[in-house]
Design a protein around this motif. Structure first.
Motif, short mmCIF file in Angstrom:
data_model
loop_
_atom_site.label_atom_id
_atom_site.label_comp_id
_atom_site.label_asym_id
_atom_site.label_seq_id
_atom_site.Cartn_x
_atom_site.Cartn_y
_atom_site.Cartn_z
N ALA A 149 0.83 -1.21 0.00
CA ALA A 149 0.00 0.00 0.00
C ALA A 149 0.87 1.26 0.00
O ALA A 149 0.52 2.26 -0.64
N GLN A 150 1.97 1.21 0.71
CA GLN A 150 2.89 2.36 0.72
C GLN A 150 3.53 2.56 -0.65
O GLN A 150 3.74 3.71 -1.07
N GLU A 151 3.81 1.48 -1.36
CA GLU A 151 4.32 1.58 -2.72
C GLU A 151 3.28 2.23 -3.63
O GLU A 151 3.61 3.06 -4.49
N SER A 152 2.03 1.87 -3.41
CA SER A 152 0.94 2.47 -4.17
C SER A 152 0.88 3.98 -3.91
O SER A 152 0.73 4.78 -4.84
N LEU A 153 1.02 4.36 -2.65
CA LEU A 153 0.98 5.78 -2.28
C LEU A 153 2.10 6.55 -2.97
O LEU A 153 1.88 7.66 -3.49
N VAL A 154 3.29 5.99 -3.00
CA VAL A 154 4.43 6.65 -3.65
C VAL A 154 4.13 6.88 -5.13
O VAL A 154 4.40 7.97 -5.67
N LEU A 155 3.56 5.87 -5.78
CA LEU A 155 3.26 6.00 -7.20
C LEU A 155 2.16 7.03 -7.45
O LEU A 155 2.28 7.87 -8.37
N TRP A 156 1.10 6.99 -6.67
CA TRP A 156 0.04 7.98 -6.83
C TRP A 156 0.57 9.38 -6.59
O TRP A 156 0.22 10.32 -7.32
N ALA A 168 -5.05 5.24 -1.11
CA ALA A 168 -3.87 4.55 -0.59
C ALA A 168 -3.71 4.81 0.90
O ALA A 168 -3.36 3.90 1.67
N TYR A 169 -3.96 6.04 1.32
CA TYR A 169 -3.88 6.35 2.75
C TYR A 169 -4.89 5.54 3.56
O TYR A 169 -4.60 5.10 4.68
N VAL A 170 -6.08 5.33 2.99
CA VAL A 170 -7.10 4.52 3.69
C VAL A 170 -6.57 3.10 3.88
O VAL A 170 -6.68 2.53 4.98
N ALA A 171 -6.03 2.52 2.82
CA ALA A 171 -5.49 1.17 2.92
C ALA A 171 -4.36 1.10 3.94
O ALA A 171 -4.32 0.20 4.80
N ILE A 172 -3.47 2.08 3.89
CA ILE A 172 -2.35 2.12 4.84
C ILE A 172 -2.88 2.20 6.27
O ILE A 172 -2.40 1.48 7.17
N GLY A 173 -3.87 3.04 6.49
CA GLY A 173 -4.44 3.16 7.83
C GLY A 173 -5.04 1.87 8.33
O GLY A 173 -4.87 1.49 9.49
N GLU A 174 -5.74 1.16 7.44
CA GLU A 174 -6.35 -0.11 7.84
C GLU A 174 -5.28 -1.14 8.22
O GLU A 174 -5.44 -1.88 9.19
N PHE A 175 -4.20 -1.17 7.46
CA PHE A 175 -3.16 -2.16 7.73
C PHE A 175 -2.34 -1.78 8.96
O PHE A 175 -1.85 -2.66 9.69
N GLN A 176 -2.21 -0.49 9.21
CA GLN A 176 -1.56 -0.04 10.45
C GLN A 176 -2.42 -0.42 11.65
O GLN A 176 -1.89 -0.82 12.70
N MET A 177 -3.72 -0.30 11.51
CA MET A 177 -4.62 -0.71 12.59
C MET A 177 -4.50 -2.21 12.85
O MET A 177 -4.51 -2.66 14.00
N ALA A 178 -4.38 -2.99 11.78
CA ALA A 178 -4.24 -4.44 11.92
C ALA A 178 -2.98 -4.80 12.71
O ALA A 178 -2.93 -5.85 13.36
N GLN A 179 -1.97 -3.90 12.67
CA GLN A 179 -0.73 -4.12 13.41
C GLN A 179 -0.72 -3.37 14.74
O GLN A 179 0.30 -3.29 15.41
#
Length: 203
Positions: A149-156, A168-179
């Motif tokens: 997801a962070q790679e996606s953010l860099v590209l966008w 991409a930030y939404v996805a990153i936030g969800e995966f950070q929450m999972a951790q």
């Protein structure tokens, strides 16, 4: 596009949401009319691009089954007049309709989109493919999903595509929450919210 309403509280917000839904429905109707005309005149690529827009609107209206049919129709049109970027957008769109409960369908489509995007230097296609792929990865590996997801953010960010950056930030936030990285999660979701507030209803 959402309209302003003087009413406060829930009533005002609900009317804004209703206006947004109605606007998307009108946009879909107008685009489908354009698709019919484009097909009649033999402009299959333009028709497929319009269908991709319809599919994105349908996804935002939570009409995933309808969107899947729309993206599949776009792919059929591209078979008649090949256009790689439009095909990639259709593949990504189709993959997004399946959801994480059907990753066995998501991953073949999104991996094909990813391969084509890299081969043709299509940054937006690669960024979206990575974002979609990250949700399936998250079922198996939170760390890998976050990295993707962070790679996606860099590209966008490299092409300054605001909606892609926000997604991409939404996805990153969800995966950070999972951790259980709650502070980082809050920052990512706030970044997404700030962008979404400034976006129009265009797709």
């Amino acid at each position: 596009q959402l309209v302003q309403h003087r009413g406060g509280g829930c009533e005002g917000r609900c009317r804004m949401v209703e206006a947004g839904v109605e606007g998307r429905q009108r946009a879909v109707e107008n685009l489908l009319g354009s698709v019919a005309e484009l097909r009649k005149s033999g402009q299959m690529v333009a028709a497929a691009r319009a269908l991709n827009r319809v599919g994105r609107f349908q996804m935002r209206m939570s009409l995933a089954k309808d969107a899947a049919i729309t993206f599949q129709e776009a792919l059929k049109l591209i078979e008649q007049q090949p256009d790689i970027k439009t095909q990639i957008d259709s593949l990504n769109g189709l993959a997004s309709t399946y959801g994480v409960n059907k990753c066995e369908l998501v991953e073949p489509a999104v991996n094909q989109a990813l391969t084509f995007s890299k081969q043709n230097n299509y940054v937006a296609g690669e960024a979206e493919a990575l974002r979609i792929l990250s949700y399936c990865q998250n079922l198996r590996d939170h760390v890998l999903a976050l990295k993707t997801a962070q790679e996606s953010l860099v590209l966008w960010s490299s092409i300054d595509r605001k909606r892609g950056i926000a997604d991409a930030y939404v996805a990153i936030g969800e995966f950070q929450m999972a951790q259980h990285n709650l502070e980082e999660c809050a920052q990512s979701l706030q970044a997404a919210l700030n962008i979404f507030r400034d976006l129009s209803d265009e797709v």
